[in-house]
Write a protein that holds these residues in place. Structure first.
Motif, PDB file in Angstrom:
ATOM      1  N   GLU A 237      46.679  -3.951 -11.364  1.00  0.00           N
ATOM      2  CA  GLU A 237      46.060  -4.284 -10.083  1.00  0.00           C
ATOM      3  C   GLU A 237      46.416  -5.713  -9.698  1.00  0.00           C
ATOM      4  O   GLU A 237      46.232  -6.640 -10.485  1.00  0.00           O
ATOM      5  CB  GLU A 237      44.542  -4.124 -10.173  1.00  0.00           C
ATOM      6  CG  GLU A 237      43.834  -4.358  -8.853  1.00  0.00           C
ATOM      7  CD  GLU A 237      42.335  -4.154  -8.967  1.00  0.00           C
ATOM      8  OE1 GLU A 237      41.659  -4.210  -7.926  1.00  0.00           O
ATOM      9  OE2 GLU A 237      41.849  -3.951 -10.098  1.00  0.00           O
ATOM     10  N   TYR A 238      46.952  -5.861  -8.495  1.00  0.00           N
ATOM     11  CA  TYR A 238      47.296  -7.181  -7.979  1.00  0.00           C
ATOM     12  C   TYR A 238      46.341  -7.511  -6.832  1.00  0.00           C
ATOM     13  O   TYR A 238      46.397  -6.883  -5.773  1.00  0.00           O
ATOM     14  CB  TYR A 238      48.747  -7.208  -7.499  1.00  0.00           C
ATOM     15  CG  TYR A 238      49.751  -7.130  -8.629  1.00  0.00           C
ATOM     16  CD1 TYR A 238      50.255  -8.287  -9.200  1.00  0.00           C
ATOM     17  CD2 TYR A 238      50.170  -5.897  -9.123  1.00  0.00           C
ATOM     18  CE1 TYR A 238      51.165  -8.222 -10.249  1.00  0.00           C
ATOM     19  CE2 TYR A 238      51.070  -5.823 -10.171  1.00  0.00           C
ATOM     20  CZ  TYR A 238      51.562  -6.988 -10.727  1.00  0.00           C
ATOM     21  OH  TYR A 238      52.452  -6.926 -11.762  1.00  0.00           O
ATOM     22  N   ILE A 239      45.460  -8.470  -7.076  1.00  0.00           N
ATOM     23  CA  ILE A 239      44.462  -8.846  -6.073  1.00  0.00           C
ATOM     24  C   ILE A 239      44.948 -10.013  -5.228  1.00  0.00           C
ATOM     25  O   ILE A 239      44.804 -10.012  -4.000  1.00  0.00           O
ATOM     26  CB  ILE A 239      43.127  -9.200  -6.759  1.00  0.00           C
ATOM     27  CG1 ILE A 239      42.610  -7.973  -7.534  1.00  0.00           C
ATOM     28  CG2 ILE A 239      42.099  -9.656  -5.727  1.00  0.00           C
ATOM     29  CD1 ILE A 239      41.360  -8.251  -8.337  1.00  0.00           C
ATOM     30  N   LYS A 242      50.789 -11.142  -3.394  1.00  0.00           N
ATOM     31  CA  LYS A 242      51.238 -10.289  -2.298  1.00  0.00           C
ATOM     32  C   LYS A 242      52.764 -10.347  -2.202  1.00  0.00           C
ATOM     33  O   LYS A 242      53.380 -11.359  -2.530  1.00  0.00           O
ATOM     34  CB  LYS A 242      50.622 -10.741  -0.962  1.00  0.00           C
ATOM     35  CG  LYS A 242      49.099 -10.831  -0.963  1.00  0.00           C
ATOM     36  CD  LYS A 242      48.453  -9.473  -1.186  1.00  0.00           C
ATOM     37  CE  LYS A 242      46.928  -9.596  -1.172  1.00  0.00           C
ATOM     38  NZ  LYS A 242      46.268  -8.288  -1.434  1.00  0.00           N
ATOM     39  N   THR A 243      53.347  -9.256  -1.742  1.00  0.00           N
ATOM     40  CA  THR A 243      54.797  -9.222  -1.573  1.00  0.00           C
ATOM     41  C   THR A 243      55.210 -10.088  -0.388  1.00  0.00           C
ATOM     42  O   THR A 243      54.450 -10.269   0.571  1.00  0.00           O
ATOM     43  CB  THR A 243      55.288  -7.787  -1.344  1.00  0.00           C
ATOM     44  OG1 THR A 243      54.631  -7.244  -0.192  1.00  0.00           O
ATOM     45  CG2 THR A 243      54.981  -6.915  -2.550  1.00  0.00           C
TER      46      THR A 243
END
Length: 248
Positions: A237-239, A242-243
């Motif tokens: 999970e990446y909170i 961001k890309t």
């Protein structure tokens, strides 16, 4: 008029009538033939016109069929292109899942067994330094990092897949691996990669292998032709990360 004259006139009249009927008999078939010829010509002309109409309709149908075939060909080409794109997307998804550790993998590599030092007279006489002779989480991290530096493509500790965000921490006499796993020695570390390169990395002078050997800890390493490493079961999970769009 005499009787003979009457007979002659009667015979003459009969001859005239017979001649008339004979002429009509000869002319009748000719007239019928002419009428038949006219009817046949009209029928032929009608058939010719119908043939021309059918040929025109056939040309129209051929053109429609050609258009349909061209459209069908376009549909087939579009479907083929979509299938190619779909397969490409599927391959990219599989590659992404592979990199993310979400797929089980197999391949050649090495297997390492780490264990605490066996109790001996030295440990019995020096109980206050016993912590130097057991495997710590820092030792495990050193081994994992050396495997990664040597090109290991997948690593597992006691059957638990290790990723970049996997936790390896001390848990008293045990070591915590991942979010929920806790293991006691011996620890079996498996790594998939070039077996020769992985083995050679622990022969370097600055390898953790020499330090652990110096303290008497058990460190066994061997090449394995086929290692199976399960998929990563933790959370990805990446909170906050961001890309970045390419045009930014």
């Amino acid at each position: 008029m005499s009787k003979n004259d009457s007979t002659i006139w009667l015979i003459t009249l009969v001859c005239i009538l017979l001649g008339f009927f004979a002429v009509r008999a000869f002319e009748g078939p000719k007239v019928g033939a002419e009428i038949g010829e006219i009817a046949s010509l009209e029928k032929i002309e009608k058939l010719v016109n119908e043939k021309k109409e059918l040929e025109l309709k056939k040309q129209e149908m051929d053109e429609i069929i050609k258009q349909k075939e061209n459209r069908l060909k376009e549909y087939e080409e579009n479907i083929a292109e979509l299938n190619t794109q779909y397969q490409q997307i599927q391959m990219e998804i599989q590659e992404a899942r592979l990199v993310a550790g979400l797929l089980p993998v197999e391949g050649p590599g090495v297997e390492i067994v780490l264990n605490d030092r066996k109790r001996d007279s030295f440990l019995s006489n020096n109980p206050h330094i016993i912590s130097y002779f057991i495997v710590h989480d820092s030792d495990m991290l050193h081994v994992v990092n050396e495997l990664r530096s040597a090109g290991a493509e997948a690593i597992a500790i006691n059957g638990t897949r290790i990723m970049a965000n996997s936790r390896i921490s001390c848990g008293g006499p045990t070591i915590n691996v991942g979010k929920y796993q806790r293991f006691a020695p011996p620890f079996i570390i498996q790594a998939i990669g070039n077996p020769d390169r992985l083995m050679a990395s622990f022969q370097q002078e600055d390898s953790i292998y020499h330090d652990l050997q110096a303290w008497g800890l058990e460190f066994q390493i061997r090449k394995v032709d086929r290692i199976i490493i399960p998929r990563y079961l933790g959370e990805l999970e990446y909170i906050y990360a961001k890309t970045i769009q390419e045009d930014e």
